[in-house]
Motif scaffolding. Sequence first.
Motif, PDB file in Angstrom:
ATOM      1  N   UNK A 178       0.832  -1.201   0.000  1.00 55.31           N
ATOM      2  CA  UNK A 178       0.000   0.000   0.000  1.00 55.31           C
ATOM      3  C   UNK A 178       0.869   1.254   0.000  1.00 55.31           C
ATOM      4  N   UNK A 179       1.946   1.221   0.820  1.00 53.15           N
ATOM      5  CA  UNK A 179       2.799   2.399   0.904  1.00 53.15           C
ATOM      6  C   UNK A 179       3.474   2.694  -0.432  1.00 53.15           C
ATOM      7  N   UNK A 180       3.890   1.639  -1.150  1.00 50.83           N
ATOM      8  CA  UNK A 180       4.512   1.841  -2.459  1.00 50.83           C
ATOM      9  C   UNK A 180       3.517   2.457  -3.437  1.00 50.83           C
ATOM     10  N   UNK A 235      15.119  11.492  17.744  1.00 50.54           N
ATOM     11  CA  UNK A 235      14.299  10.507  17.031  1.00 50.54           C
ATOM     12  C   UNK A 235      15.186   9.395  16.474  1.00 50.54           C
ATOM     13  N   UNK A 236      14.823   8.150  16.766  1.00 47.29           N
ATOM     14  CA  UNK A 236      15.551   6.976  16.259  1.00 47.29           C
ATOM     15  C   UNK A 236      14.571   6.100  15.484  1.00 47.29           C
ATOM     16  N   UNK A 237      14.945   5.732  14.253  1.00 51.01           N
ATOM     17  CA  UNK A 237      14.092   4.896  13.408  1.00 51.01           C
ATOM     18  C   UNK A 237      14.651   3.472  13.392  1.00 51.01           C
ATOM     19  N   UNK A 238      13.855   2.509  13.795  1.00 48.80           N
ATOM     20  CA  UNK A 238      14.262   1.096  13.844  1.00 48.80           C
ATOM     21  C   UNK A 238      13.498   0.344  12.747  1.00 48.80           C
ATOM     22  N   UNK A 239      14.195  -0.470  11.913  1.00 46.81           N
ATOM     23  CA  UNK A 239      13.505  -1.138  10.791  1.00 46.81           C
ATOM     24  C   UNK A 239      12.608  -2.300  11.201  1.00 46.81           C
ATOM     25  N   UNK A 294       9.801   1.194   5.192  1.00 48.68           N
ATOM     26  CA  UNK A 294       9.314   2.347   5.953  1.00 48.68           C
ATOM     27  C   UNK A 294      10.459   3.103   6.625  1.00 48.68           C
ATOM     28  N   UNK A 295      11.478   2.381   7.055  1.00 44.23           N
ATOM     29  CA  UNK A 295      12.630   3.062   7.660  1.00 44.23           C
ATOM     30  C   UNK A 295      13.291   4.003   6.647  1.00 44.23           C
ATOM     31  N   UNK A 296      13.456   3.501   5.394  1.00 44.80           N
ATOM     32  CA  UNK A 296      14.057   4.349   4.368  1.00 44.80           C
ATOM     33  C   UNK A 296      13.213   5.600   4.129  1.00 44.80           C
ATOM     34  N   UNK A 297      11.884   5.432   4.174  1.00 45.15           N
ATOM     35  CA  UNK A 297      11.013   6.587   3.996  1.00 45.15           C
ATOM     36  C   UNK A 297      11.238   7.622   5.096  1.00 45.15           C
ATOM     37  N   UNK A 298      11.222   7.149   6.347  1.00 47.26           N
ATOM     38  CA  UNK A 298      11.347   8.073   7.473  1.00 47.26           C
ATOM     39  C   UNK A 298      12.747   8.653   7.591  1.00 47.26           C
ATOM     40  N   UNK A 299      13.761   7.943   7.093  1.00 45.95           N
ATOM     41  CA  UNK A 299      15.129   8.468   7.111  1.00 45.95           C
ATOM     42  C   UNK A 299      15.358   9.502   6.016  1.00 45.95           C
ATOM     43  N   UNK A 300      14.514   9.473   4.995  1.00 47.38           N
ATOM     44  CA  UNK A 300      14.640  10.427   3.903  1.00 47.38           C
ATOM     45  C   UNK A 300      14.490  11.861   4.444  1.00 47.38           C
ATOM     46  N   UNK A 308       0.515   8.115   6.075  1.00 48.49           N
ATOM     47  CA  UNK A 308       0.365   6.741   5.594  1.00 48.49           C
ATOM     48  C   UNK A 308       1.484   5.832   6.093  1.00 48.49           C
ATOM     49  N   UNK A 309       2.659   6.415   6.394  1.00 48.50           N
ATOM     50  CA  UNK A 309       3.771   5.616   6.934  1.00 48.50           C
ATOM     51  C   UNK A 309       3.657   5.479   8.442  1.00 48.50           C
ATOM     52  N   UNK A 310       3.401   6.572   9.139  1.00 49.06           N
ATOM     53  CA  UNK A 310       3.370   6.541  10.607  1.00 49.06           C
ATOM     54  C   UNK A 310       2.271   5.635  11.152  1.00 49.06           C
ATOM     55  N   UNK A 311       1.157   5.512  10.419  1.00 47.14           N
ATOM     56  CA  UNK A 311       0.078   4.644  10.906  1.00 47.14           C
ATOM     57  C   UNK A 311       0.479   3.170  10.888  1.00 47.14           C
ATOM     58  N   UNK A 312       1.569   2.844  10.200  1.00 45.77           N
ATOM     59  CA  UNK A 312       2.049   1.453  10.171  1.00 45.77           C
ATOM     60  C   UNK A 312       3.110   1.195  11.244  1.00 45.77           C
ATOM     61  N   UNK A 313       3.466   2.246  11.996  1.00 47.42           N
ATOM     62  CA  UNK A 313       4.590   2.147  12.933  1.00 47.42           C
ATOM     63  C   UNK A 313       4.105   2.043  14.381  1.00 47.42           C
ATOM     64  N   UNK A 314       5.025   1.560  15.227  1.00 47.55           N
ATOM     65  CA  UNK A 314       4.866   1.615  16.674  1.00 47.55           C
ATOM     66  C   UNK A 314       5.893   2.605  17.216  1.00 47.55           C
ATOM     67  N   UNK A 315       5.760   2.975  18.471  1.00 43.73           N
ATOM     68  CA  UNK A 315       6.723   3.915  19.024  1.00 43.73           C
ATOM     69  C   UNK A 315       6.967   3.609  20.498  1.00 43.73           C
ATOM     70  N   UNK A 316       8.045   4.174  20.992  1.00 46.49           N
ATOM     71  CA  UNK A 316       8.363   4.092  22.425  1.00 46.49           C
ATOM     72  C   UNK A 316       9.040   5.396  22.820  1.00 46.49           C
TER      73      UNK A 316
END
Length: 479
Positions: free
Chosen positions: A337-339, A449-453, A422-428, A399-407
């Motif tokens: 979906x993200x693609x 902010x730290x992005x974990x794949x 999704x990590x590549x998207x958020x690192x962009x 559309x990306x953040x709704x697929x993620x979890x956070x801490x």
Amino acid sequence: MSKALYRKYRSKNLDEVIGQNHITDILSKAIKSGRLSHAYLLTGPRGVGKTSVARILAYQINNIPYDEDVMNLDIIEIDAASNNGVEDVRELREKVQIAPSVASKKVYIIDEVHMLSKAAFNALLKTLEEPPEHVVFILATTNAEKLPATIISRTQRFNFRPISIDDAVKHLSSIAKQENIKITEDALHLIAQRSDGSFRDSISLLDQLSSLVTGDEQTITSKLIEDILGLAPSRTIDQIIETVEARDLTSIIPILYRTFNEGVNSIVLAEQLTERISKQIADKPQLLPLLDALIDVSKSPHPDLKLLSILGQAATPKQSVKSIALSAQTHEVSATIAELEEKAGLDLTANFKPSDSKSEQTTEEQIKTIKSKPASNNGDFDWDKLIEHTHQNQIALYSVLTKCNYELNDKSLTIYAGNKFYKRKLDDSKYNSRLNECLHNIGVYELDIHIIPSGPPLKDSQAAAVAVIMGGGEEVSLD
């Protein structure tokens, strides 16, 4: 120099041949009645007595005692592996015309006959079909399927069977007594099992083991055999099966790694498990899928990992398997979906509902239910508020953040992207700057902010072990 035990105890007549009565009875009657064939074909696995029977038959046809230490000019053995050319067969065709020297029949034993070349088979064909009256051919092979049908059809074929474990144990016990070799009953059975129906292999192994024990008090035990052959102890095999039946995944992995570290080959371990399970399958039919899967271990380029995967999945509680499989499917759909969103500039998740959902909730509501967490130590941060803001202002980021979890830990925000895409998207830089802008807009500043794949760490130990085996996953609620 002492003679090897398999040569010392080789059968001297057809009555001494063990485990092949369906062949020796027919041959004995044919010899007594004088109804002999001009060509015999002996087929079967290695070490079951094909060559011994061929030699015995050659001598009994001529009514002379068999003595392997004495050469007889009229009994000729040919190794087809080293004499497989057409010129070798042409030479044989010339020699068969010569009458026997002292015996009534000239017998040619061609061992491993499947090794002959195609041209050699063609040269042999006519002679095999119509040999001189004084000639008998005895062909032996472990690979009858490689013989031309024209050769097989011109012989009397006898199929040798693998030696049964009971016959092997009985014969080995007799040899051990005659040689004063002390050995336990369990050890005899283990030798028979590991020889795959080959008398020669079982006797050779007994010979090898006898040279390792010295003194009157030394005894060959199953433990000694396991150490020499690199086998897993019998107790370990039982323990693995019991652990699989109990679906105790947390125990199966350390057992396997311990066994590997002790030097047990994964293919050998799979063979031991296959052998043990096949004996228990009538009482434990639930192990049939495991038995079927274990057969593929030896075919894998990575047998250690293959065995770990097979046993790990077999020992996994069904609920954990279902959870992780569902999680993997969710990530796969989400990435697709993200693609599409990236290419079309659309929010496809707004109308997306899982096909098996029992609820009428929208995806956005489900996401809020599953992923919303308390704001930890930062009272100014609200994940739901961030999601809502991106929904209104940054649809691609949403559309990306709704697929993620956070801490959130103090001033550190860890976003679990779930996969590398999704990590590549958020690192962009584009997405990163939009994320910081949205945080500022909702009043949140100075977060690292730290992005974990991957997904967040699994809390359940069994689910975590399953994820290792299956290449990843996350905990989801099935209620």
